[in-house]
Design an enzyme around this catalytic site. Structure first.
Site, PDB file in Angstrom:
ATOM      1  N   ASN A 147     -18.352 -20.197 -17.095  1.00  0.00           N
ATOM      2  CA  ASN A 147     -18.303 -21.005 -15.597  1.00  0.00           C
ATOM      3  C   ASN A 147     -19.721 -21.334 -15.111  1.00  0.00           C
ATOM      4  O   ASN A 147     -20.573 -21.197 -15.261  1.00  0.00           O
ATOM      5  CB  ASN A 147     -17.767 -19.992 -14.918  1.00  0.00           C
ATOM      6  CG  ASN A 147     -16.257 -20.086 -14.556  1.00  0.00           C
ATOM      7  OD1 ASN A 147     -15.199 -21.704 -15.067  1.00  0.00           O
ATOM      8  ND2 ASN A 147     -15.172 -18.604 -15.140  1.00  0.00           N
ATOM      9  N   HIS A 199     -10.633 -25.163 -11.602  1.00  0.00           N
ATOM     10  CA  HIS A 199     -10.125 -24.410 -10.166  1.00  0.00           C
ATOM     11  C   HIS A 199      -9.790 -25.077  -9.047  1.00  0.00           C
ATOM     12  O   HIS A 199      -9.936 -23.912  -7.613  1.00  0.00           O
ATOM     13  CB  HIS A 199     -11.508 -23.477 -10.282  1.00  0.00           C
ATOM     14  CG  HIS A 199     -11.877 -22.531 -11.316  1.00  0.00           C
ATOM     15  ND1 HIS A 199     -12.482 -21.321 -11.254  1.00  0.00           N
ATOM     16  CD2 HIS A 199     -11.136 -22.082 -12.514  1.00  0.00           C
ATOM     17  CE1 HIS A 199     -12.812 -20.271 -12.269  1.00  0.00           C
ATOM     18  NE2 HIS A 199     -11.784 -20.646 -13.008  1.00  0.00           N
ATOM     19  N   TYR A 254      -6.780 -20.409  -6.909  1.00  0.00           N
ATOM     20  CA  TYR A 254      -8.035 -20.766  -6.519  1.00  0.00           C
ATOM     21  C   TYR A 254      -8.403 -21.276  -5.376  1.00  0.00           C
ATOM     22  O   TYR A 254      -8.801 -21.099  -4.567  1.00  0.00           O
ATOM     23  CB  TYR A 254      -9.125 -20.949  -7.356  1.00  0.00           C
ATOM     24  CG  TYR A 254      -9.662 -20.064  -8.706  1.00  0.00           C
ATOM     25  CD1 TYR A 254     -10.711 -19.631  -8.262  1.00  0.00           C
ATOM     26  CD2 TYR A 254      -8.791 -19.967  -9.882  1.00  0.00           C
ATOM     27  CE1 TYR A 254     -11.295 -18.705  -9.229  1.00  0.00           C
ATOM     28  CE2 TYR A 254      -9.993 -19.194 -10.712  1.00  0.00           C
ATOM     29  CZ  TYR A 254     -10.238 -18.654 -10.728  1.00  0.00           C
ATOM     30  OH  TYR A 254     -11.213 -17.605 -11.262  1.00  0.00           O
TER      31      TYR A 254
HETATM   32  P1  NAD Z   1     -20.095 -10.980 -20.016  1.00  0.00           P
HETATM   33  O1  NAD Z   1     -21.226 -10.829 -19.179  1.00  0.00           O
HETATM   34  O2  NAD Z   1     -20.047 -10.708 -21.092  1.00  0.00           O
HETATM   35  O3  NAD Z   1     -21.464 -12.178 -21.148  1.00  0.00           O
HETATM   36  C1  NAD Z   1     -20.785 -12.751 -22.065  1.00  0.00           C
HETATM   37  C2  NAD Z   1     -22.516 -12.279 -23.152  1.00  0.00           C
HETATM   38  O4  NAD Z   1     -22.684 -13.160 -22.783  1.00  0.00           O
HETATM   39  C3  NAD Z   1     -23.124 -11.143 -23.081  1.00  0.00           C
HETATM   40  O5  NAD Z   1     -23.434  -9.931 -24.068  1.00  0.00           O
HETATM   41  C4  NAD Z   1     -24.566 -11.835 -22.509  1.00  0.00           C
HETATM   42  O6  NAD Z   1     -25.301 -10.926 -23.266  1.00  0.00           O
HETATM   43  C5  NAD Z   1     -24.301 -12.760 -23.522  1.00  0.00           C
HETATM   44  N1  NAD Z   1     -25.307 -13.668 -22.856  1.00  0.00           N
HETATM   45  C6  NAD Z   1     -26.057 -13.886 -21.547  1.00  0.00           C
HETATM   46  N2  NAD Z   1     -27.241 -14.722 -21.305  1.00  0.00           N
HETATM   47  C7  NAD Z   1     -26.603 -15.347 -22.957  1.00  0.00           C
HETATM   48  C8  NAD Z   1     -27.597 -16.765 -23.252  1.00  0.00           C
HETATM   49  N3  NAD Z   1     -28.929 -16.498 -22.450  1.00  0.00           N
HETATM   50  N4  NAD Z   1     -27.270 -17.187 -24.600  1.00  0.00           N
HETATM   51  C9  NAD Z   1     -26.149 -16.285 -25.416  1.00  0.00           C
HETATM   52  N5  NAD Z   1     -25.019 -14.820 -24.739  1.00  0.00           N
HETATM   53  C10 NAD Z   1     -26.078 -14.835 -23.250  1.00  0.00           C
HETATM   54  O7  NAD Z   1     -19.583 -12.177 -19.432  1.00  0.00           O
HETATM   55  P2  NAD Z   1     -17.873 -12.805 -19.672  1.00  0.00           P
HETATM   56  O8  NAD Z   1     -16.781 -11.623 -18.463  1.00  0.00           O
HETATM   57  O9  NAD Z   1     -17.142 -11.751 -20.851  1.00  0.00           O
HETATM   58  O10 NAD Z   1     -18.083 -14.004 -19.123  1.00  0.00           O
HETATM   59  C11 NAD Z   1     -18.357 -14.872 -19.886  1.00  0.00           C
HETATM   60  C12 NAD Z   1     -18.477 -16.189 -19.572  1.00  0.00           C
HETATM   61  O11 NAD Z   1     -16.931 -16.584 -19.865  1.00  0.00           O
HETATM   62  C13 NAD Z   1     -19.303 -16.531 -17.973  1.00  0.00           C
HETATM   63  O12 NAD Z   1     -19.228 -17.250 -17.889  1.00  0.00           O
HETATM   64  C14 NAD Z   1     -17.517 -16.418 -17.322  1.00  0.00           C
HETATM   65  O13 NAD Z   1     -16.979 -16.446 -16.285  1.00  0.00           O
HETATM   66  C15 NAD Z   1     -16.763 -17.076 -18.413  1.00  0.00           C
HETATM   67  N6  NAD Z   1     -15.298 -17.414 -18.282  1.00  0.00           N
HETATM   68  C16 NAD Z   1     -14.502 -18.317 -18.159  1.00  0.00           C
HETATM   69  C17 NAD Z   1     -13.101 -18.482 -18.422  1.00  0.00           C
HETATM   70  C18 NAD Z   1     -12.582 -19.923 -17.692  1.00  0.00           C
HETATM   71  O14 NAD Z   1     -11.171 -19.511 -17.694  1.00  0.00           O
HETATM   72  N7  NAD Z   1     -13.127 -20.631 -17.489  1.00  0.00           N
HETATM   73  C19 NAD Z   1     -12.487 -17.175 -18.673  1.00  0.00           C
HETATM   74  C20 NAD Z   1     -13.250 -15.840 -19.235  1.00  0.00           C
HETATM   75  C21 NAD Z   1     -14.447 -15.809 -18.555  1.00  0.00           C
HETATM   76  C1  G6P Z   2      -9.655 -16.539 -14.509  1.00  0.00           C
HETATM   77  C2  G6P Z   2     -10.867 -18.114 -14.670  1.00  0.00           C
HETATM   78  C3  G6P Z   2     -12.294 -17.743 -15.144  1.00  0.00           C
HETATM   79  C4  G6P Z   2     -12.933 -16.711 -14.933  1.00  0.00           C
HETATM   80  C5  G6P Z   2     -12.113 -15.021 -15.224  1.00  0.00           C
HETATM   81  C6  G6P Z   2     -12.674 -14.142 -14.285  1.00  0.00           C
HETATM   82  O1  G6P Z   2      -8.740 -16.515 -15.361  1.00  0.00           O
HETATM   83  O2  G6P Z   2      -9.613 -19.200 -15.049  1.00  0.00           O
HETATM   84  O3  G6P Z   2     -12.483 -19.298 -15.204  1.00  0.00           O
HETATM   85  O4  G6P Z   2     -14.013 -16.135 -15.630  1.00  0.00           O
HETATM   86  O5  G6P Z   2     -10.742 -15.427 -14.018  1.00  0.00           O
HETATM   87  O6  G6P Z   2     -12.363 -12.754 -14.305  1.00  0.00           O
HETATM   88  P1  G6P Z   2     -12.894 -11.400 -14.427  1.00  0.00           P
HETATM   89  O7  G6P Z   2     -11.824 -10.828 -14.946  1.00  0.00           O
HETATM   90  O8  G6P Z   2     -13.830 -11.355 -14.952  1.00  0.00           O
HETATM   91  O9  G6P Z   2     -12.307 -10.999 -12.766  1.00  0.00           O
HETATM   92 MN    MN Z   3     -11.194 -20.597 -15.234  1.00  0.00          MN
END
Ligand code: NAD
Ligand code: G6P
Ligand code: MN
Ligand code: MN
Length: 434
Positions: A147, A199, A254
């Site tokens: 994101n 979103h 959202y």
């Molecule tokens: P998280 O904090 O667990 O991060 C995942 C991993 O990324 C961590 O292990 C961290 O060390 C690593 N990381 C940080 N910087 C990095 C880099 N430069 N290169 C490689 N790895 C790196 O996060 P999360 O809660 O698992 O979410 C991960 C991402 O996915 C976030 O940006 C979140 O917003 C996104 N997300 C998006 C959706 C969606 O619907 N698009 C759904 C879930 C999560």
């Molecule tokens: C939603 C969105 C994701 C976002 C997530 C956050 O499902 O689509 O883009 O990363 O919620 O979930 P969290 O558990 O990290 O608040």
């Molecule tokens: Mn999303």
């Protein structure tokens, strides 16, 4: 057999992805999954990687799991690259949520000032990954979850030559599952025509077994006793029934930040004083998840993962990848180049819209113009994303201030500047371009 690389592999969501690959192995033969992280994420990577290995072993599918801190090695010869990283971790997210609250502004990781700063931290890393991909896996598809997924896709389309990019989100799946629950039917009987931005997506029409039920669904969502369609990370305040009935399209969870700003702000302020902001809640949730993941007897995705807002995201990722690989030509909502699908958005911009998924990628399905009542907000957010992406790429202060000020959740140029200055300082270690 395919090679897949997942950047941010230490994410607690990784078991979902692995489950999705296991389920589809017969149609999507991924032979190698490379989970990539950075030194700060090494411990998480090892815990989740060990679980991933137990999962494939238990399932008896020949997917090799590789753990590495060497991104280039993982990218070399990859067919699909997925990105799910968080620059600065949950600590940075907590700042995105808490700093705006001091100014009476919504603190959220993909909307308002928080969304801007998550984009400013993320886009340089994505551009760096793409530079590596051009060299090491020029034919690979980039499936981005990181994101703010809409702004990130916009930046990739505008500032790189990477054509094979798709932005993904679980919100459309979540809406479909929520609608199916309200109707008391299986989700595969429900079809929604999605169009808008990440979103910021609307369900323009809803169908049950091919018959349009949009009005009925809106009545159900609008009913004051019903829990509306939402995600785990967004409080479900319910809608003014006459507003939704008048709007005639289904908002996404959202949209509450825009149509219920005062109430959402009050909720956030209360949460910040009591249980903590979402990042702080997720920090605790994550601790519990990783304790579970450490159990050597655990070899499946634990159901507790559904407490995360991104639940089911792997179904979106794996079905997208499978449809590209198998040229399935089914319909999925993704973030891609508009190409005229939504009339009031520039053709070269990223939109979130239903697409036919082919081996050459998503082909967006034209919807014409969005209803006038929602068109302006969608255009305004698109302008915000474009200016924000430009600020992320150039590191230009004035561009960043314009992005902050034109965001509809920000009340004035002066508050915008105060928040910008405080957040630039708070996040400076992750903003090399400024
Ligand atoms: P998280 O904090 O667990 O991060 C995942 C991993 O990324 C961590 O292990 C961290 O060390 C690593 N990381 C940080 N910087 C990095 C880099 N430069 N290169 C490689 N790895 C790196 O996060 P999360 O809660 O698992 O979410 C991960 C991402 O996915 C976030 O940006 C979140 O917003 C996104 N997300 C998006 C959706 C969606 O619907 N698009 C759904 C879930 C999560
Ligand atoms: C939603 C969105 C994701 C976002 C997530 C956050 O499902 O689509 O883009 O990363 O919620 O979930 P969290 O558990 O990290 O608040
Ligand atoms: Mn999303
Ligand atoms: Mn209709």
């Amino acid at each position: 057999r395919l090679k897949m690389a997942t950047i941010g592999g230490g994410s607690s969501y990784t078991p979902e992805l692995v489950e999705g690959l296991i389920k589809r192995y017969h149609e999507l033969p991924v032979g190698e999954l490379w989970l990539v992280d950075i030194p700060e994420g090494k411990e998480k990577l090892e815990i989740v990687g060990a679980l991933a290995k137990r999962m494939v072993e238990k399932a008896g599918v020949p997917i090799e799991i590789h753990l590495t801190l060497d991104r280039r090695r993982a990218l070399e010869g990859a067919d699909f690259v997925t990105t799910q990283f968080r620059v600065g971790g949950l600590e940075a997210r907590a700042k995105d949520e808490r700093i705006p609250l001091k100014y009476g502004v919504i603190g959220q990781e993909t909307n308002g000032p928080g969304g801007l700063f998550k984009g400013l931290r993320t886009i340089p890393v994505i551009l760096d990954i793409i530079r590596d991909m051009e060299e090491l896996c020029p034919d690979a598809w980039l499936i981005n979850f990181t994101n703010p997924a809409g702004m990130v896709t916009e930046a990739v389309l505008r500032y790189t030559k990477q054509e094979k990019v798709v932005g993904l989100c679980n919100v459309p799946i979540g809406m479909r599952m929520g609608v199916a629950k309200l109707l008391g039917v299986d989700a595969d009987r429900v079809h929604i025509d999605f169009a808008g931005l990440n979103h910021m997506v609307f369900g323009l029409h809803v169908y049950l077994d091919g018959v349009e039920v949009t009005e009925k669904v809106i009545d159900l969502v609008a009913h004051p006793d019903r829990s509306g369609v939402t995600m785990k990370n967004i409080v479900d305040l319910g809608w003014e029934p006459d507003f939704l009935k008048g709007l005639k399209v289904l908002p996404c969870p959202y949209h509450r930040y825009y149509y219920q700003t005062d109430k959402m702000l009050a909720e956030e302020l209360e949460a910040a004083k009591t249980k903590g902001t979402r990042a702080e809640v997720v920090q605790q949730l994550e601790k519990e998840l990783f304790e579970l993941y450490k159990d050597p007897n655990l070899a499946i995705k634990p159901p507790q993962l559904e407490q995360r807002g991104g639940a089911y995201y792997s179904d979106a990722a794996c079905s997208l990848i499978s449809s590209i690989y198998n040229d399935k030509r089914d319909i999925q909502p993704v973030n891609t180049r508009n190409n005229g699908a939504i009339a009031s958005i520039p053709p070269e911009s990223a939109v979130e819209v239903n697409c036919v998924i082919t081996k050459d990628g998503p082909k967006p399905i034209a919807v014409g113009d969005l209803p006038v009542a929602v068109r302006g907000l969608v255009q305004q957010i698109k302008s915000f994303e474009r200016v924000a992406a430009e600020a992320a790429v150039t590191g230009d202060y004035q561009t960043a201030l314009v992005a902050m000020t034109i965001n509809p959740l920000v009340p004035s140029d002066t508050i915008a500047k105060q928040m910008l200055d405080e957040m630039l300082e708070a996040h400076k270690e992750h903003l090399p371009q400024f």
